[in-house]
Motif scaffolding. Structure first.
Motif, PDB file in Angstrom:
ATOM      1  N   GLU A 268       0.839  -1.213   0.000  1.00  0.00           N
ATOM      2  CA  GLU A 268       0.000   0.000   0.000  1.00  0.00           C
ATOM      3  C   GLU A 268       0.869   1.257   0.000  1.00  0.00           C
ATOM      4  O   GLU A 268       0.602   2.224  -0.729  1.00  0.00           O
ATOM      5  N   ARG A 272       1.323   4.202  -2.841  1.00  0.00           N
ATOM      6  CA  ARG A 272       1.163   5.619  -2.546  1.00  0.00           C
ATOM      7  C   ARG A 272       2.370   6.414  -3.055  1.00  0.00           C
ATOM      8  O   ARG A 272       2.214   7.538  -3.556  1.00  0.00           O
ATOM      9  N   GLU A 275       2.114   6.854  -6.758  1.00  0.00           N
ATOM     10  CA  GLU A 275       1.083   7.827  -7.138  1.00  0.00           C
ATOM     11  C   GLU A 275       1.341   9.197  -6.536  1.00  0.00           C
ATOM     12  O   GLU A 275       0.453  10.060  -6.530  1.00  0.00           O
ATOM     13  N   ASN A 276       2.536   9.428  -6.049  1.00  0.00           N
ATOM     14  CA  ASN A 276       2.876  10.707  -5.423  1.00  0.00           C
ATOM     15  C   ASN A 276       2.695  11.866  -6.403  1.00  0.00           C
ATOM     16  O   ASN A 276       3.233  11.837  -7.519  1.00  0.00           O
TER      17      ASN A 276
END
Length: 445
Positions: A268, A272, A275-276
């Motif tokens: 996860e 993240r 997808e920063n």
């Protein structure tokens, strides 16, 4: 009421109390690998040397003491001589059939490439034979793992009572399926445990202990496999085997986010980071280059966890590689090309950085590297060298020039055996001249 033991029984039990149990030799069960190693080292040069070698072993001492155990028909010098000669003959015949040893004039012995690989990596000669006969230039990941886990080293992996159902469930949850799997087959179990290691599935009890042994053996077997593949000159398969070595060390699949090598990272969190906003964080180097405040906000970890992350990043290999083709008169069609490679890194005062940060690997492990020269158009591996260094080293790679003159493009690969995401590739071009004619060789015009 207790009754005293009969005299015969007393004497029987006294024998166990006061006399040592006889210890028998098992050398004859493992003689192939012993003789192969001695042939490789040059200790044994012919069949007579092999017989003489056996006369200095514990096996020879026990033959006359317990002949029935070793299937001897008698204990005379003739019986001993015939038994040792037959043992040596059969063992060397197997090694010759496995292409580990060459026998000349039915007497003289010399080591072959497969025998040298088996001796160098302390692997069973049948394992190296299997690697050589089963691997092909088109072998993919699934096939490579099957061949790897069919190594003889895994044949003694225990199948305990009640484990079959657990193994069946484990097999059904792996990335690569099994065709008609036998849950009582130790090689199937080794494959399932290795895939579970890559998937980071939690195992407990005896299965965890078995998995530990599978993982440790896999690293050594993969190094031997790379040498076998290199002998056949298959570039893409050699690179794949090196990537599997990285997977074994870090406990992850090659398709997983490279950030999962970092401590405290989950899938996860890796997603993240990917997808920063502004810049996708996909590699360790991306994370290392972030500003401290940005990194802290993105990871949302405690100070202790952030220190662990920083320590990993500092240990992660960041190596400067330079290469140069050495000019020489021999760089002609059919001649030889020499590539000079310089490797260097700044350790900032640390001397333990070569110890790999790999919490999922069962024991301490040092970094290892391969330098490879390949031709991607023909899938040919032209040169390979195993490298281990601390701060700086120079390495020469020599390989045969093509048979035709002209410009030729090659790729230099710098591959790690322990980390994902730190490999390097460089393309270089060589201008190969025409082969020297008789006049040029003699120095005349």
């Amino acid at each position: 009421m207790c009754h005293p033991l009969p005299c015969t029984s007393q004497e029987y039990y006294k024998k166990f109390l006061y006399e040592a149990f006889p210890v028998e030799s098992h050398l004859h069960h493992y003689l192939h690998d012993n003789l192969n190693a001695e042939v490789v080292s040059g200790i044994i040069e012919n069949k007579q040397d092999a017989v003489d070698y056996l006369t200095w072993t514990f096996l020879y001492r026990r033959l006359t003491q317990n002949p029935n155990y070793y299937n001897l028909q008698g204990v005379t010098q003739r019986h001993l001589s015939d038994h040792l000669s037959e043992l040596v003959e059969n063992t060397l015949s197997d090694l010759e059939a496995s292409k580990c040893v060459a026998i000349e004039d039915d007497m003289d012995l010399s080591s072959l490439n497969l025998g040298m690989i088996a001796a160098y990596y302390y692997t069973n000669y049948t394992t190296i034979e299997r690697f050589s006969s089963s691997l092909t230039s088109k072998t993919k990941m699934k096939g490579l793992l099957e061949i790897l886990t069919h190594a003889s080293e895994y044949s003694q992996l225990p199948i305990r009572p009640g484990e079959e159902e657990v193994l069946r469930r484990l097999i059904n949850h792996q990335r690569f399926s099994f065709e008609n799997p036998k849950c009582t087959d130790p090689h199937v179990k080794a494959n399932a445990l290795l895939q579970a290691h890559f998937a980071r599935q939690h195992l407990g009890g005896n299965l965890a202990l078995d998995q530990r042994e599978v993982i440790i053996s896999a690293s050594r077997l993969l190094q031997a496999m790379v040498d076998v593949i290199s002998s056949s000159g298959w570039l893409s398969l050699a690179i794949l085997a090196m990537e599997v070595s990285q997977m074994v060390t870090q406990g992850m699949w090659e398709r997983d986010s490279m950030l999962l090598q970092l401590p405290h990272f989950t899938k996860e969190l890796a997603k993240r980071c990917q997808e920063n906003p502004g810049k996708s964080i996909e590699t360790v180097f991306d994370l290392f280059e972030m500003e401290d405040d940005e990194r802290r906000e993105l990871l949302q970890m405690s100070d202790k966890q952030l220190l662990d992350i920083a320590d990993f990043c500092n240990r992660f290999p960041n190596i400067d590689l330079t290469h140069e083709v050495q000019k020489s008169d021999n760089m002609r069609a059919g001649g030889e090309i020499t590539l000079q490679v310089t490797l260097e890194r700044d350790l900032e005062g640390r001397i333990d950085v070569v110890t790999v940060n790999a919490p999922r690997y069962p024991k301490a492990k040092e970094e290892g590297w391969w330098l490879v020269v390949g031709d991607t158009k023909t899938n040919s591996l032209l040169a390979i060298k195993r490298v281990s260094f601390l701060r700086r080293t120079k390495v020469k790679l020599e390989f045969a020039a093509p048979s035709e003159a002209g410009e030729k493009n090659y790729i230099l690969y710098f591959m790690c055996d322990s980390y994902l995401g730190c490999d390097q590739e460089y393309e270089f071009t060589v201008d190969v001249k025409d082969a020297a004619g008789p006049d040029e060789d003699s120095g005349s015009e």
